[in-house]
Design an enzyme around this catalytic site. Sequence first.
Site, PDB file in Angstrom:
ATOM      1  N   CYS A 131      19.580 -28.406 -41.884  1.00 41.69           N
ATOM      2  CA  CYS A 131      20.691 -28.419 -43.177  1.00 41.69           C
ATOM      3  C   CYS A 131      20.533 -27.146 -43.905  1.00 41.69           C
ATOM      4  O   CYS A 131      21.500 -26.695 -44.259  1.00 41.69           O
ATOM      5  CB  CYS A 131      20.186 -29.666 -43.680  1.00 41.69           C
ATOM      6  SG  CYS A 131      21.173 -30.108 -45.201  1.00 41.69           S
ATOM      7  N   CYS A 132      19.102 -26.670 -44.233  1.00 38.22           N
ATOM      8  CA  CYS A 132      19.115 -25.455 -44.835  1.00 38.22           C
ATOM      9  C   CYS A 132      19.709 -24.335 -44.240  1.00 38.22           C
ATOM     10  O   CYS A 132      20.344 -23.509 -44.770  1.00 38.22           O
ATOM     11  CB  CYS A 132      17.626 -25.072 -44.995  1.00 38.22           C
ATOM     12  SG  CYS A 132      16.892 -26.111 -46.332  1.00 38.22           S
ATOM     13  N   CYS A 214      18.668 -27.970 -54.013  1.00 34.88           N
ATOM     14  CA  CYS A 214      19.772 -28.872 -53.902  1.00 34.88           C
ATOM     15  C   CYS A 214      19.287 -30.163 -54.558  1.00 34.88           C
ATOM     16  O   CYS A 214      18.235 -30.730 -54.804  1.00 34.88           O
ATOM     17  CB  CYS A 214      20.355 -29.217 -52.404  1.00 34.88           C
ATOM     18  SG  CYS A 214      20.837 -27.815 -51.789  1.00 34.88           S
ATOM     19  N   CYS A 217      17.201 -32.938 -52.647  1.00 38.52           N
ATOM     20  CA  CYS A 217      15.727 -32.283 -52.316  1.00 38.52           C
ATOM     21  C   CYS A 217      15.101 -31.964 -53.461  1.00 38.52           C
ATOM     22  O   CYS A 217      14.080 -31.065 -53.019  1.00 38.52           O
ATOM     23  CB  CYS A 217      16.386 -31.089 -51.343  1.00 38.52           C
ATOM     24  SG  CYS A 217      17.093 -31.398 -49.889  1.00 38.52           S
ATOM     25  N   CYS A 242      12.933 -22.829 -47.625  1.00 31.93           N
ATOM     26  CA  CYS A 242      13.957 -23.218 -46.941  1.00 31.93           C
ATOM     27  C   CYS A 242      14.447 -22.335 -45.628  1.00 31.93           C
ATOM     28  O   CYS A 242      15.308 -22.707 -44.843  1.00 31.93           O
ATOM     29  CB  CYS A 242      15.355 -22.979 -48.100  1.00 31.93           C
ATOM     30  SG  CYS A 242      15.484 -21.616 -48.710  1.00 31.93           S
TER      31      CYS A 242
END
EC number: 1.8.4.10
Length: 246
Positions: A131-132, A214, A217, A242
């Site tokens: 995702c990162c 985010c 997170c 990240c």
Amino acid sequence: METTLFKPALWQIPHIGSGGETALAEKTETLKQRLHRIVGSHRDARFASSLAAEDMVITDLIAGENLNIGIFTLDTGLLHTETLNLLDRLGRAYPHLRIKRFRPVREDADRYVESKGRFAFYDSVEARRECCRIRKTEPLNRAIAGADAWLTGQRREQSATRTELPFAEYDAGRGIGKYNPIFDWSEHDVWAYILANNVPYNDLYRQGFPSIGCDPCTRPVKAGEDIRAGRWWWEGRNSKECGLHK
């Protein structure tokens, strides 16, 4: 019998007393010199701002010194409302600055959600890093394409993985210079500058967030905890990056 819910004390913006003005002025002058040195050594330097407090210090000096350093931020699509509001406030505070936004490729982000699930980043470190990669690393690569140097707001004090952070390094993966001009500033230094110069900052700092990423997170941090304890808190203590700064 009434039950009182205990709320733990959260991290707070450091109290800045009097008496440190000379030391702060010296650090500020050194930081200015570093930024000027970067501009003088590169044809195209770009600053990756996460809109964190230390990044606001650098932004304020880029604006005040009228430096030829492009500024960009990564709009992951999952940022807090407070972070997006800060971007709007920066436009009013520094009307002559243009802060570019780089977003993830929509098809890649949609494919991740469709194949793994909207909150798959909670399931494993691998899923979170993917995702990162989609929302941060790939947009960063586009943001610095064509530049010969990029700047960060990283500080040595931020985490165990950054204690040896230098001012200048070489980003071998991207083939360009990389600078961490505020690497030796303390949290106290950062906030002393912000409060003394009325620099805009994210409202989440007043809600116990010393490190902001985010929305899904990031969470507030208790007083005395590591300042990055609220980042990816469901993972191990050594997994607090990240992937942008490999």
